[in-house]
Design an enzyme around this catalytic site. Sequence first.
Site, PDB file in Angstrom:
ATOM      1  N   GLU A 131       7.028   0.363   9.267  1.00 49.10           N
ATOM      2  CA  GLU A 131       6.304   0.070   8.020  1.00 49.10           C
ATOM      3  C   GLU A 131       7.154   0.446   6.810  1.00 49.10           C
ATOM      4  OE1 GLU A 131       4.555  -1.715   6.086  1.00 49.10           O
ATOM      5  OE2 GLU A 131       3.936  -0.177   4.684  1.00 49.10           O
ATOM      6  N   GLY A 134      10.240  -7.597   5.017  1.00 50.78           N
ATOM      7  CA  GLY A 134       9.796  -7.817   3.638  1.00 50.78           C
ATOM      8  C   GLY A 134       8.296  -7.733   3.438  1.00 50.78           C
ATOM      9  N   GLY A 135       7.567  -7.014   4.332  1.00 51.54           N
ATOM     10  CA  GLY A 135       6.134  -6.873   4.171  1.00 51.54           C
ATOM     11  C   GLY A 135       5.481  -8.243   4.078  1.00 51.54           C
ATOM     12  N   ASP A 160      -1.134  -0.419   6.692  1.00 55.23           N
ATOM     13  CA  ASP A 160      -1.301  -1.883   6.617  1.00 55.23           C
ATOM     14  C   ASP A 160      -2.771  -2.292   6.707  1.00 55.23           C
ATOM     15  OD1 ASP A 160       1.291  -2.593   6.132  1.00 55.23           O
ATOM     16  OD2 ASP A 160       1.663  -3.546   8.060  1.00 55.23           O
ATOM     17  N   THR A 199      11.448  -2.660   7.725  1.00 57.34           N
ATOM     18  CA  THR A 199      11.345  -3.619   8.830  1.00 57.34           C
ATOM     19  C   THR A 199      12.697  -4.289   9.063  1.00 57.34           C
ATOM     20  OG1 THR A 199       9.058  -4.035   8.203  1.00 57.34           O
ATOM     21  CG2 THR A 199      10.029  -5.593   9.728  1.00 57.34           C
ATOM     22  N   SER A 254      -0.556  -7.619  10.383  1.00 54.69           N
ATOM     23  CA  SER A 254       0.854  -7.656  10.000  1.00 54.69           C
ATOM     24  C   SER A 254       1.174  -8.987   9.341  1.00 54.69           C
ATOM     25  CB  SER A 254       1.716  -7.496  11.251  1.00 54.69           C
ATOM     26  OG  SER A 254       3.075  -7.745  10.954  1.00 54.69           O
ATOM     27  N   SER A 255       2.344  -9.037   8.729  1.00 59.81           N
ATOM     28  CA  SER A 255       2.873 -10.298   8.199  1.00 59.81           C
ATOM     29  C   SER A 255       4.084 -10.769   8.987  1.00 59.81           C
ATOM     30  CB  SER A 255       3.288 -10.116   6.737  1.00 59.81           C
ATOM     31  OG  SER A 255       2.198  -9.691   5.983  1.00 59.81           O
ATOM     32  N   ARG A 297       2.203  -4.066  18.422  1.00 61.02           N
ATOM     33  CA  ARG A 297       1.734  -3.496  17.166  1.00 61.02           C
ATOM     34  C   ARG A 297       1.204  -2.076  17.389  1.00 61.02           C
ATOM     35  NH1 ARG A 297       2.684  -4.111  11.829  1.00 61.02           N
ATOM     36  NH2 ARG A 297       0.822  -4.360  10.551  1.00 61.02           N
ATOM     37  N   GLU A 327       2.276   2.777   9.929  1.00 64.94           N
ATOM     38  CA  GLU A 327       1.770   1.396  10.022  1.00 64.94           C
ATOM     39  C   GLU A 327       0.303   1.275   9.658  1.00 64.94           C
ATOM     40  OE1 GLU A 327       3.537  -1.907  10.017  1.00 64.94           O
ATOM     41  OE2 GLU A 327       4.579  -0.445  11.274  1.00 64.94           O
TER      42      GLU A 327
HETATM   43  N1  GLU Z   1       4.240  -3.353   8.067  1.00 65.39           N
HETATM   44  C1  GLU Z   1       4.560  -4.647   7.566  1.00 65.39           C
HETATM   45  C2  GLU Z   1       3.939  -5.743   8.389  1.00 65.39           C
HETATM   46  O1  GLU Z   1       3.688  -5.558   9.521  1.00 65.39           O
HETATM   47  C3  GLU Z   1       6.021  -4.865   7.493  1.00 65.39           C
HETATM   48  C4  GLU Z   1       6.647  -3.911   6.523  1.00 65.39           C
HETATM   49  C5  GLU Z   1       7.760  -4.484   5.753  1.00 65.39           C
HETATM   50  O2  GLU Z   1       8.374  -5.467   6.181  1.00 65.39           O
HETATM   51  O3  GLU Z   1       8.050  -3.952   4.677  1.00 65.39           O
HETATM   52  O4  GLU Z   1       3.696  -6.795   7.894  1.00 65.39           O
END
Ligand code: GLU
Length: 597
Positions: free
Chosen positions: A431, A497-498, A453, A411, A476-477, A113, A450
């Site tokens: 990101e 997909g965040g 986030d 991502t 993060s997700s 990360r 990033e």
């Molecule tokens: N930065 C996001 C995360 O770490 C991912 C970004 C995305 O998938 O759009 O969860």
Amino acid sequence: MRASRRPGTLGGLAAAAVLALVVTAAPASAHHPRPTDKVPVAVGSGGAVATVDADATRVGLDVLRRGGNAVDAAVAAAATLGVTEPFSSGIGGGGFFVYYDAATGQVHTIDGRETAPQAMQSDAFVENGVPIPFADAVTSGLSAGVPGTPATWETALEQWGTLDLRRALQGATQVARRGFVVDPTFAGQVATNATRFAAFTSTAKLYLPDGAPPVVGSVLRNRDLADTYDLLARRGVDALYTGRLAQEVVDTVHRPPVAPGSTLVVRPGLLETTDLASYEAVLREPTHVQYRGLDVYSMGPPSSGGSTVGEALNILGTSDLAALGTTQATHRYLEASALAYADRNRFVGDPAFVDVPLTELLSPGFAAERACLIGPTAAVKPVAPGSPDGDYAGCGASAAVGAAGTDGQSTTHLTTADRWGNVVSYTLTIESIGGNGIVVPHRGFLLNNELTDFNFTDTQGGLDPNLPAPGKRPRSSMAPTVVLSGRTPLLALGSPGGASIITTVLQVLVNRLDLGMDLPSAVAAPRASQRNSASVQAEPQFPRTELAALGHTFTDTPEIGAATAIEFLDHGRMQAVAEPVRRGGGAAGVVRPDRWH
Ligand code: GLU
């Protein structure tokens, strides 16, 4: 990520159709290798690769064919994505790498990360008492964290690979130098970002040749990135963390190369060479839950992916979804997601800064306490976080504190497996689509944003685990996941997909393990994402009438996620799976395809 990944005119099926034409129309020449047609499903043996991109899958398969293992192939494919999918990943970003080692039966993870500079304080994104506009933060030096991807590659190869970095980068370097065919997804992403890309001389030069997005079907070369990869191949990734390139990254963050005449307000960043020099990719224990007798491993904090998918699975595991039927099963999937999200928002952050109650979040007792809050109809959202305190008497919950995670389409996720049974599930990012929009001059790669986030201000009544701090990693997700049956791999999967990454991984698992779908159908099925907010985000095809009757409300969104996955079949055979439509479709491949495929 908050910008749409490509213009509305390039919706899924249309984009796939255009792509098919483009592949046929692409210039054929010895120096311009045409991308192989993208195949979303491949079945066979000898190893498998699934990515969003045909070049990356091809390079990964080449490594496997030459005797490399799943780790080598994952790094080679990821490096290629840095060329062909540069708006979703690259050496300016970070990610999370999950590895199943067949020889030991162990699952390992690397936390690569991005990390906040030492100068970053909790109010870094606040000016005059108010949070700075999100879009301003995205396109700034301020949002750039120390990249973790180069260190991830080096760590993975050193720990478990058979190739050195030089050889792992060869295929990607060749693609960068010879060029690749621009597809509609690539061109669309540049078009979406054209204004901010034009604001930086370095980015405009690379991605707006002749002042406009590259034409679909044209060949784009990135010789600067090829040279940068060569530098890493010669000197190791230290070349990026120390020395001249490190200084250039810092200079770019402090003094972004804003084009003359640009009116964009670009806040400088706080990174120093000492921040880069002290970066480390961290080996961490995976998260682990049992679901339907299977072992599900994923990424722990600072990602909330493993803990949130795991908690939701534990909640869902308290009922027999298959017996409930699709509507009730989907209702429970949505409710479990909301509950797990409430807990994620309240409790998960960088474990070096926050005491994350991970064991309790993933305990069956806590899951039972949360599951008993699910009624026959939809709960009012946001639901409150629970109390993962080890004392699980009943249906407990504390005061509701909302904050849905943001979703996005940047991502990328790749999945690899080799003939020895090793498996990699790797999600990486910069990101937003296009990261912070700033290419390091003459180096050919974008920097991440990033640090957006982090929560800019406290969302949890004084208890926010995800505020900025010196040296902290934003939550993060990302949820790169491996599922074992006994000691044998059954599935590996992940998605971009965040914040919707978590629900996408969860939904694919439920589709596959409970609702009787095979893996290609589980990936292709219409998606819905409930992240503890008033309405469920859903793709247009997602069936909603019966769920609406249970009180769920829906907001349309064109696409959620872009998964890749592998299922392990009998006799060493594998089924590699990518999206048939989303993001223009992905590319699945196996080393030795079954003859009947
Ligand atoms: N930065 C996001 C995360 O770490 C991912 C970004 C995305 O998938 O759009 O969860």
